[in-house]
Design a protein around this motif. Structure first.
Motif, PDB file in Angstrom:
ATOM      1  N   THR A  71       0.852  -1.180   0.000  1.00 17.35           N
ATOM      2  CA  THR A  71       0.000   0.000   0.000  1.00 17.35           C
ATOM      3  C   THR A  71       0.888   1.229   0.000  1.00 17.35           C
ATOM      4  OG1 THR A  71      -1.867   1.079   1.095  1.00 17.35           O
ATOM      5  CG2 THR A  71      -0.188   0.092   2.518  1.00 17.35           C
ATOM      6  N   ASP A  72       0.289   2.411   0.021  1.00 17.76           N
ATOM      7  CA  ASP A  72       1.097   3.629   0.018  1.00 17.76           C
ATOM      8  C   ASP A  72       1.267   4.170   1.425  1.00 17.76           C
ATOM      9  OD1 ASP A  72      -1.313   4.810   0.639  1.00 17.76           O
ATOM     10  OD2 ASP A  72      -1.681   5.563  -1.379  1.00 17.76           O
ATOM     11  N   LEU A  73       2.003   5.270   1.546  1.00 20.78           N
ATOM     12  CA  LEU A  73       2.333   5.815   2.862  1.00 20.78           C
ATOM     13  C   LEU A  73       1.106   6.334   3.601  1.00 20.78           C
ATOM     14  CD1 LEU A  73       4.770   6.401   4.720  1.00 20.78           C
ATOM     15  CD2 LEU A  73       4.855   8.698   3.732  1.00 20.78           C
ATOM     16  N   ILE A  74       0.099   6.773   2.863  1.00 17.26           N
ATOM     17  CA  ILE A  74      -1.114   7.288   3.501  1.00 17.26           C
ATOM     18  C   ILE A  74      -1.745   6.212   4.379  1.00 17.26           C
ATOM     19  CG2 ILE A  74      -3.380   8.339   3.099  1.00 17.26           C
ATOM     20  CD1 ILE A  74      -2.316   9.123   0.275  1.00 17.26           C
ATOM     21  N   GLN A  75      -1.903   5.013   3.824  1.00 14.48           N
ATOM     22  CA  GLN A  75      -2.499   3.915   4.575  1.00 14.48           C
ATOM     23  C   GLN A  75      -1.526   3.340   5.611  1.00 14.48           C
ATOM     24  OE1 GLN A  75      -5.650   3.351   4.259  1.00 14.48           O
ATOM     25  NE2 GLN A  75      -5.858   4.756   2.535  1.00 14.48           N
ATOM     26  N   GLY A  82      -2.426   4.852  13.825  1.00 13.85           N
ATOM     27  CA  GLY A  82      -3.809   5.163  14.128  1.00 13.85           C
ATOM     28  C   GLY A  82      -4.331   6.346  13.334  1.00 13.85           C
ATOM     29  N   LYS A  83      -5.589   6.652  13.540  1.00 16.83           N
ATOM     30  CA  LYS A  83      -6.269   7.665  12.735  1.00 16.83           C
ATOM     31  C   LYS A  83      -5.691   9.058  12.945  1.00 16.83           C
ATOM     32  CE  LYS A  83     -10.806   9.733  11.891  1.00 16.83           C
ATOM     33  NZ  LYS A  83     -12.251   9.712  12.238  1.00 16.83           N
ATOM     34  N   TRP A  84      -5.540   9.478  14.206  1.00 20.28           N
ATOM     35  CA  TRP A  84      -5.164  10.862  14.484  1.00 20.28           C
ATOM     36  C   TRP A  84      -3.672  11.109  14.270  1.00 20.28           C
ATOM     37  CZ3 TRP A  84      -9.048  13.970  14.416  1.00 20.28           C
ATOM     38  CH2 TRP A  84     -10.309  13.519  14.822  1.00 20.28           C
ATOM     39  N   ALA A  85      -2.828  10.261  14.862  1.00 18.71           N
ATOM     40  CA  ALA A  85      -1.381  10.434  14.677  1.00 18.71           C
ATOM     41  C   ALA A  85      -0.997  10.197  13.212  1.00 18.71           C
ATOM     42  CB  ALA A  85      -0.614   9.480  15.595  1.00 18.71           C
ATOM     43  N   GLY A  86      -1.614   9.176  12.601  1.00 17.85           N
ATOM     44  CA  GLY A  86      -1.347   8.917  11.189  1.00 17.85           C
ATOM     45  C   GLY A  86      -1.802  10.065  10.309  1.00 17.85           C
ATOM     46  N   GLY A  87      -2.961  10.641  10.643  1.00 14.68           N
ATOM     47  CA  GLY A  87      -3.457  11.793   9.884  1.00 14.68           C
ATOM     48  C   GLY A  87      -2.529  12.998  10.014  1.00 14.68           C
ATOM     49  N   ALA A  88      -1.996  13.196  11.227  1.00 14.04           N
ATOM     50  CA  ALA A  88      -1.062  14.310  11.447  1.00 14.04           C
ATOM     51  C   ALA A  88       0.209  14.131  10.620  1.00 14.04           C
ATOM     52  CB  ALA A  88      -0.727  14.417  12.936  1.00 14.04           C
ATOM     53  N   LEU A  89       0.698  12.902  10.545  1.00 11.31           N
ATOM     54  CA  LEU A  89       1.894  12.627   9.741  1.00 11.31           C
ATOM     55  C   LEU A  89       1.613  12.840   8.256  1.00 11.31           C
ATOM     56  CD1 LEU A  89       3.229   9.455  11.588  1.00 11.31           C
ATOM     57  CD2 LEU A  89       4.369  11.668  11.444  1.00 11.31           C
ATOM     58  N   THR A 291      -2.610  16.581  -3.179  1.00 15.25           N
ATOM     59  CA  THR A 291      -4.053  16.451  -3.387  1.00 15.25           C
ATOM     60  C   THR A 291      -4.522  15.017  -3.147  1.00 15.25           C
ATOM     61  OG1 THR A 291      -3.670  16.135  -5.769  1.00 15.25           O
ATOM     62  CG2 THR A 291      -4.186  18.366  -5.001  1.00 15.25           C
ATOM     63  N   ARG A 292      -3.655  14.049  -3.404  1.00  8.48           N
ATOM     64  CA  ARG A 292      -4.021  12.652  -3.134  1.00  8.48           C
ATOM     65  C   ARG A 292      -4.156  12.396  -1.632  1.00  8.48           C
ATOM     66  NH1 ARG A 292      -4.658   7.791  -5.374  1.00  8.48           N
ATOM     67  NH2 ARG A 292      -3.847   5.929  -4.313  1.00  8.48           N
ATOM     68  N   VAL A 293      -3.249  12.981  -0.860  1.00  6.96           N
ATOM     69  CA  VAL A 293      -3.359  12.858   0.599  1.00  6.96           C
ATOM     70  C   VAL A 293      -4.636  13.536   1.083  1.00  6.96           C
ATOM     71  CG1 VAL A 293      -2.300  13.425   2.812  1.00  6.96           C
ATOM     72  CG2 VAL A 293      -0.855  12.712   0.904  1.00  6.96           C
ATOM     73  N   MET A 294      -4.921  14.722   0.540  1.00  5.34           N
ATOM     74  CA  MET A 294      -6.148  15.432   0.937  1.00  5.34           C
ATOM     75  C   MET A 294      -7.393  14.656   0.550  1.00  5.34           C
ATOM     76  SD  MET A 294      -5.142  19.389   0.024  1.00  5.34           S
ATOM     77  CE  MET A 294      -6.645  20.050   0.733  1.00  5.34           C
ATOM     78  N   LYS A 295      -7.340  13.932  -0.547  1.00  8.22           N
ATOM     79  CA  LYS A 295      -8.474  13.113  -0.982  1.00  8.22           C
ATOM     80  C   LYS A 295      -8.836  12.084   0.073  1.00  8.22           C
ATOM     81  CE  LYS A 295      -9.643   9.629  -4.485  1.00  8.22           C
ATOM     82  NZ  LYS A 295      -9.168   8.919  -5.708  1.00  8.22           N
ATOM     83  N   PHE A 296      -7.832  11.436   0.660  1.00  9.18           N
ATOM     84  CA  PHE A 296      -8.092  10.401   1.663  1.00  9.18           C
ATOM     85  C   PHE A 296      -8.348  10.986   3.050  1.00  9.18           C
ATOM     86  CE2 PHE A 296      -6.004   7.880  -1.624  1.00  9.18           C
ATOM     87  CZ  PHE A 296      -6.778   6.737  -1.633  1.00  9.18           C
ATOM     88  N   MET A 297      -7.729  12.134   3.336  1.00  5.77           N
ATOM     89  CA  MET A 297      -7.902  12.721   4.663  1.00  5.77           C
ATOM     90  C   MET A 297      -9.229  13.443   4.817  1.00  5.77           C
ATOM     91  SD  MET A 297      -4.198  14.254   5.798  1.00  5.77           S
ATOM     92  CE  MET A 297      -4.938  14.895   7.307  1.00  5.77           C
ATOM     93  N   PHE A 298      -9.575  14.253   3.806  1.00 10.30           N
ATOM     94  CA  PHE A 298     -10.740  15.132   3.922  1.00 10.30           C
ATOM     95  C   PHE A 298     -11.896  14.733   3.016  1.00 10.30           C
ATOM     96  CE2 PHE A 298      -6.877  17.799   4.620  1.00 10.30           C
ATOM     97  CZ  PHE A 298      -7.031  17.951   5.998  1.00 10.30           C
ATOM     98  N   LYS A 299     -11.739  13.597   2.313  1.00 11.21           N
ATOM     99  CA  LYS A 299     -12.807  13.078   1.446  1.00 11.21           C
ATOM    100  C   LYS A 299     -13.233  14.095   0.383  1.00 11.21           C
ATOM    101  CE  LYS A 299     -12.739   9.532   4.171  1.00 11.21           C
ATOM    102  NZ  LYS A 299     -11.994   8.333   3.758  1.00 11.21           N
ATOM    103  N   VAL A 300     -12.248  14.729  -0.232  1.00 12.24           N
ATOM    104  CA  VAL A 300     -12.530  15.672  -1.318  1.00 12.24           C
ATOM    105  C   VAL A 300     -11.869  15.151  -2.586  1.00 12.24           C
ATOM    106  CG1 VAL A 300     -12.701  17.656   0.217  1.00 12.24           C
ATOM    107  CG2 VAL A 300     -10.490  17.071  -0.773  1.00 12.24           C
ATOM    108  N   LYS A 301     -12.390  15.552  -3.716  1.00  9.31           N
ATOM    109  CA  LYS A 301     -11.786  15.173  -4.986  1.00  9.31           C
ATOM    110  C   LYS A 301     -10.475  15.928  -5.189  1.00  9.31           C
ATOM    111  CE  LYS A 301     -16.084  13.969  -7.379  1.00  9.31           C
ATOM    112  NZ  LYS A 301     -16.944  14.237  -8.563  1.00  9.31           N
ATOM    113  N   GLN A 302      -9.536  15.271  -5.862  1.00 13.08           N
ATOM    114  CA  GLN A 302      -8.241  15.901  -6.086  1.00 13.08           C
ATOM    115  C   GLN A 302      -8.374  17.189  -6.887  1.00 13.08           C
ATOM    116  OE1 GLN A 302      -6.049  11.786  -6.907  1.00 13.08           O
ATOM    117  NE2 GLN A 302      -4.561  13.436  -6.740  1.00 13.08           N
ATOM    118  N   LEU A 303      -9.250  17.202  -7.878  1.00  6.32           N
ATOM    119  CA  LEU A 303      -9.442  18.400  -8.693  1.00  6.32           C
ATOM    120  C   LEU A 303     -10.047  19.547  -7.898  1.00  6.32           C
ATOM    121  CD1 LEU A 303     -10.614  17.201 -12.226  1.00  6.32           C
ATOM    122  CD2 LEU A 303      -8.483  18.345 -11.612  1.00  6.32           C
ATOM    123  N   ALA A 304     -10.787  19.226  -6.833  1.00  7.67           N
ATOM    124  CA  ALA A 304     -11.356  20.279  -5.986  1.00  7.67           C
ATOM    125  C   ALA A 304     -10.300  20.862  -5.056  1.00  7.67           C
ATOM    126  CB  ALA A 304     -12.512  19.716  -5.168  1.00  7.67           C
TER     127      ALA A 304
END
Length: 362
Positions: A71-75, A82-89, A291-304
């Protein structure tokens, strides 16, 4: 959870070498010789080889982590911390990539202002560049890979060294090994900055059709970068004394002054402008990963998310006033990147090994 990658956007494994090399190149290599030469003088070429070798070890560690987790670094961050520390990283990587993009763009604009168009406004060139970046990144990952491939045309300018060969002084490389190991290692540390960008492998690893088979190509990309930097350093050492190089801001551009054509008066204008081919791959990959990280973190499209990041970069680039601010930013990025490459990635590798052994024991 293994992120799904559409087979339509996946690329052949050999293109990973192209992505590694494109991210490592950038615009920052123009000043790569200044500080290392102050430490190692004519032995700086040894520091280039040591740095290239260390990056091979880092790539090996990264593939160890990626191959085991598939998998990639995001996952990976979510699984390990975990969710919070992983999200911060993950968010810290967004900030790091954006700072890298801001530095590269502002440095390019500075070079254009000094060498080509002294009166050009920062905002106008930044706006034009970011509009092109939006067009490329909006096209998707394969379009970015195509830009990385097209950017290789800048390497044709290396043949300009043929005109400088009559001025080579091979005595400048003597005496060899005249500096202490400590000084050579300090020079190697200073020269690591142009190699940064290899960490992007954490994000496009899954976009290779057979990710495990791409490792040899990643190492090849780093070898190409090392050979390119070695040629640059050796050519500079053969043309100039170490005392002269330590006072130059962009010594690599000085090589073009040796080129003479009857139909082109200032070949250095072409050399400076060609840096746009080194700039675009770095900007596009940084923004694509952010934008790919933001897609998984904030559930937004990369183009947005892309226009928001582009506007932020535009504002911050325009707020950097002068060369001293650019150098200060380079110093901070160098420190952050050094610890990320040589501390964080090895720590992540050890954590992954321990985690795997614990899971097997259970």
């Amino acid at each position: 959870m293994k992120p799904s990658v559409n087979a339509r956007v996946a690329v052949s494994p050999f293109l990973i070498s192209l992505l590694i090399h494109s991210m490592q190149l950038g615009v920052s290599y123009l000043s790569m010789a200044n500080k290392p030469i102050q430490w190692a003088g004519q032995d700086t070429w040894i520091a280039v080889l040591l740095c290239g070798l260390s990056i091979h070890v880092v790539i090996w560690m990264m593939y160890g982590i990626l191959n085991r987790n598939e998998t990639d670094l995001i996952q990976i961050h979510h699984q390990f911390f975990g969710k919070w520390a992983g999200g911060a990283l993950n968010f810290s990587f967004i900030v790091y990539f954006l700072l890298g993009s801001i530095y590269q763009m502002r440095l390019f604009i500075e070079i254009i202002q000094v060498w080509v168009f002294p009166d050009i406004e920062i905002w106008s060139l930044a706006l034009a560049l970011l509009l092109l970046v939006y067009y490329i990144v909006a096209g998707g990952f394969r379009v970015i890979v195509g830009i990385c491939m097209f950017s290789m045309v800048q390497h044709l300018l290396i043949f300009s060294l043929v005109f400088a060969m009559p001025f080579f002084h091979f005595n400048n490389l003597l005496p060899m090994l005249d500096h202490s190991t400590n000084h050579i290692l300090k020079a190697a540390k200073e020269i690591t900055f142009p190699y940064f960008g290899v960490e992007m492998l954490f994000f496009y690893y899954m976009f290779a059709k057979t990710p495990r088979k791409s490792q040899k190509w990643a190492h090849l990309g780093n070898i190409i970068t090392t050979m390119f930097y070695l040629i640059i350093i050796l050519s500079l050492l053969l043309l100039f004394k170490p005392d002269q190089l330590s006072t130059e801001i962009w010594p690599e551009l000085s090589n073009y002054k040796f080129v003479r054509f009857p139909f082109i008066e200032h070949i250095e204008f072409i050399g400076a402008s060609s840096l746009i081919f080194a700039l675009f791959p770095v900007l596009c990959l940084n923004l694509w990963a952010s934008t790919r990280v933001m897609k998984f973190m904030f559930k937004v499209k990369q183009l947005a998310a892309l226009p928001i990041l582009l506007i932020l970069i535009f504002i911050l680039v325009c707020l950097i006033p002068d060369r001293n601010s650019i150098e200060e930013m380079r110093t901070w990025l160098s420190k952050i990147g050094f610890y990320m490459i040589y501390t964080y990635i090895p720590c992540l590798y050890v954590i992954d090994i321990v985690r795997m052994k614990v899971r097997r024991a259970v």
